[in-house]
Design an enzyme around this catalytic site. Structure first.
Site, PDB file in Angstrom:
ATOM      1  CG  HIS A  75      -0.280   0.180   2.544  1.00 39.55           C
ATOM      2  ND1 HIS A  75       0.214  -0.442   2.831  1.00 39.55           N
ATOM      3  CD2 HIS A  75       0.091   1.778   3.473  1.00 39.55           C
ATOM      4  CE1 HIS A  75       1.101   0.011   4.323  1.00 39.55           C
ATOM      5  NE2 HIS A  75       1.073   1.735   4.085  1.00 39.55           N
TER       6      HIS A  75
HETATM    7  C1  UD1 Z   1      -1.882   5.662   5.128  1.00 42.15           C
HETATM    8  C2  UD1 Z   1      -0.484   6.611   5.375  1.00 42.15           C
HETATM    9  C3  UD1 Z   1       0.718   5.136   5.880  1.00 42.15           C
HETATM   10  C4  UD1 Z   1       0.063   4.154   6.626  1.00 42.15           C
HETATM   11  C5  UD1 Z   1      -1.486   4.155   6.410  1.00 42.15           C
HETATM   12  C6  UD1 Z   1      -2.140   2.921   6.440  1.00 42.15           C
HETATM   13  C7  UD1 Z   1       0.001   8.462   5.508  1.00 42.15           C
HETATM   14  C8  UD1 Z   1       0.630   9.600   4.169  1.00 42.15           C
HETATM   15  N1  UD1 Z   1       0.481   7.627   4.591  1.00 42.15           N
HETATM   16  O1  UD1 Z   1      -1.806   5.764   3.657  1.00 42.15           O
HETATM   17  O2  UD1 Z   1       2.118   6.005   6.810  1.00 42.15           O
HETATM   18  O3  UD1 Z   1       1.127   2.623   6.406  1.00 42.15           O
HETATM   19  O4  UD1 Z   1      -2.177   4.702   6.168  1.00 42.15           O
HETATM   20  O5  UD1 Z   1      -3.070   1.814   5.611  1.00 42.15           O
HETATM   21  O6  UD1 Z   1      -0.376   9.002   5.865  1.00 42.15           O
HETATM   22  N2  UD1 Z   1      -9.136   5.153   0.962  1.00 42.15           N
HETATM   23  C9  UD1 Z   1      -9.969   4.606   0.562  1.00 42.15           C
HETATM   24  N3  UD1 Z   1     -10.547   4.098   1.577  1.00 42.15           N
HETATM   25  C10 UD1 Z   1     -10.265   4.610   2.780  1.00 42.15           C
HETATM   26  C11 UD1 Z   1      -8.849   5.248   3.081  1.00 42.15           C
HETATM   27  C12 UD1 Z   1      -8.376   5.537   2.155  1.00 42.15           C
HETATM   28  O7  UD1 Z   1     -10.295   4.668  -0.791  1.00 42.15           O
HETATM   29  O8  UD1 Z   1     -10.588   3.727   3.584  1.00 42.15           O
HETATM   30  C13 UD1 Z   1      -8.134   5.382  -0.084  1.00 42.15           C
HETATM   31  C14 UD1 Z   1      -8.065   7.483  -0.798  1.00 42.15           C
HETATM   32  O9  UD1 Z   1      -9.467   7.947  -1.274  1.00 42.15           O
HETATM   33  C15 UD1 Z   1      -6.756   7.208  -1.753  1.00 42.15           C
HETATM   34  C16 UD1 Z   1      -6.090   6.281  -1.087  1.00 42.15           C
HETATM   35  O10 UD1 Z   1      -6.954   5.412  -0.178  1.00 42.15           O
HETATM   36  O11 UD1 Z   1      -6.613   7.348  -2.926  1.00 42.15           O
HETATM   37  C17 UD1 Z   1      -4.879   6.429   0.326  1.00 42.15           C
HETATM   38  O12 UD1 Z   1      -5.411   7.271   1.704  1.00 42.15           O
HETATM   39  P1  UD1 Z   1      -4.238   7.929   2.404  1.00 42.15           P
HETATM   40  O13 UD1 Z   1      -5.165   8.119   3.791  1.00 42.15           O
HETATM   41  O14 UD1 Z   1      -3.831   8.895   1.881  1.00 42.15           O
HETATM   42  O15 UD1 Z   1      -3.178   6.585   3.128  1.00 42.15           O
HETATM   43  P2  UD1 Z   1      -2.287   5.570   3.083  1.00 42.15           P
HETATM   44  O16 UD1 Z   1      -1.991   4.721   1.349  1.00 42.15           O
HETATM   45  O17 UD1 Z   1      -4.188   4.555   3.818  1.00 42.15           O
END
Ligand code: UD1
Length: 387
Positions: A237
């Protein structure tokens, strides 16, 4: 005293769980109590990424849900800062506790420190030395704005010393009662004289409680039809792996070769879905893609696997604690002790086998949360009228 705990992303719900339990224990054993206000920023919002962890671990619903959601780094972090600031102004806590390295951690710490509220960082001192990772920037900034820096291992304390943190509890030894008693006699913690301490890793506390519970509660092996078979568990991820289809393809060809002949279970993070489609879905048919797993299901799937392949920090350690060989799908790791022990190998160095050593309790003794709460209470309660 009053603390505000700020969580928002999947691993933070897990890390908060033992802290909340340790605060409850502290309150039942002491006349002065700690009021615990829980804030969920909403960085993670899908059921499988958020609420399932509250349900499984029995964490109470947060007092505040900020609904920040997805966005660019700037937009997401800015929303965490401004919405957290409103909560902190209303609650006026004695300390603000943040966890790990996410945009929630960064936004929460900045909101607090700008209001002159002491920041408590759980999982301080870790470094990948790769500043292109958003998590690395978040860790550095949060550590350098914190009043309390709780480190999961002695290596993290050493790193903080190199960065100029010279007030270290018990010289970086695992915190014990004597260190907490000595702290009671010290002057109050002030923002420009931060205190670092080696408490061990709160995730080890959780694992000790939850892995036994998972055996009784999870039916994931039957659900996935992998009972009794030899399989690998895969997660990806991190932005550096999912935001570049060429990089993802490179990892996929490594994974296909390293796991040939075995079933692979791949609970896919939402961020990975888009990248997977864009990269032409390059994983072999032996890789079974499933929805993100809850904590008990994940522990169960991990514990019964023959090998873990992951870019998650938490899973590198969980594999290490459960003696499951791990291949880390990154160019470096903050959890160097897992590599030194042989249980974890960076994927470029993987030769098809692991040579393992007994590493001992490098991430604490399973009582990290109790130590953290004891140090916070010793630091604030004698001087706080709220106690
Ligand atoms: C984040 C953290 C990372 C941690 C990880 C655990 C940052 C910069 N990164 O990464 O350090 O290890 O969480 O999972 O804060 N999304 C969904 N549904 C959700 C959550 C996210 O669809 O419930 C999608 C969002 O739209 C986005 C992507 O996933 O496009 C990334 O989500 P984001 O919160 O930016 O960071 P993670 O990759 O989860």
């Amino acid at each position: 005293m009053k603390v505000v705990n700020i969580v928002g992303a999947r691993p933070q719900f897990v890390k908060y769980f033992p802290i909340s339990a340790a605060i409850d224990r502290y309150n039942s054993n002491n006349t002065e109590t700690i009021v615990d206000v829980l804030v969920h920023t909403g960085q993670h919002y899908d059921y499988a990424m958020s609420k399932v962890f509250f349900d499984e671990l029995g964490i109470r619903m947060p007092e505040y849900h900020l609904g920040v959601g997805s966005g660019s780094h700037g937009a997401q972090t800015a929303a965490v800062i401004s919405k957290t600031e409103e909560v902190l102004l209303a609650e006026r806590p004695d300390a603000v506790i943040v966890y790990g390295d996410t945009n929630t951690t960064l936004g929460g710490a900045l909101a607090a420190v700008k209001l002159h509220m002491p920041v408590v960082h759980v999982e301080a001192g870790l470094r990948s030395f790769n500043r292109s990772m958003p998590e690395e920037i978040n860790r550095i900034v949060v550590d350098h704005t914190s009043a309390y820096l709780f480190c999961p291992c002695s290596g993290a304390v050493r790193q903080l010393k190199r960065e100029g943190f010279n007030r270290v509890l018990g010289d970086g030894m695992l915190v014990d009662d004597a260190a907490v008693t000595a702290l009671n006699r010290e002057p109050a913690v002030v923002a420009d004289h931060p205190l670092a301490a080696n408490t061990g890793d709160v995730m080890y506390d959780v694992l000790l409680t939850a892995s036994a519970l998972a055996e009784g509660r999870s039916t994931i092996l039957q659900t996935l039809g992998i009972e009794g078979t030899e399989y690998c568990l895969l997660t990806i991820h991190r932005a550096e792996n999912t935001d570049d289809p060429a990089r993802f393809k490179e990892l996929a060809s490594f994974i296909n070769a390293a796991t040939a002949g075995r079933t692979v279970i791949f609970p896919m993070h939402p961020r990975t879905r888009k990248c997977y489609a864009e990269s032409g879905a390059p994983l072999g048919n032996h890789v079974k893609i499933v929805e993100p797993l809850g904590y008990f299901d994940l522990l169960m799937a991990l514990r019964h696997s023959s090998m873990v392949l992951t870019d998650s920090g938490g899973m590198q350690k969980e594999a290490f604690w459960l003696s499951i060989p791990c291949v880390t799908l990154r160019d470096e790791t903050e959890w160097v002790e897992t590599v030194e022990s042989g249980w974890n190998v960076l994927y470029q160095n993987y030769t098809g086998a692991h040579r393992t050593l007994d590493a001992g309790l490098v991430y604490g003794d399973g009582h990290a949360a109790e130590k953290i709460v004891a140090v916070i209470a010793a630091g604030f309660c004698p001087r706080s009228s709220a106690c």
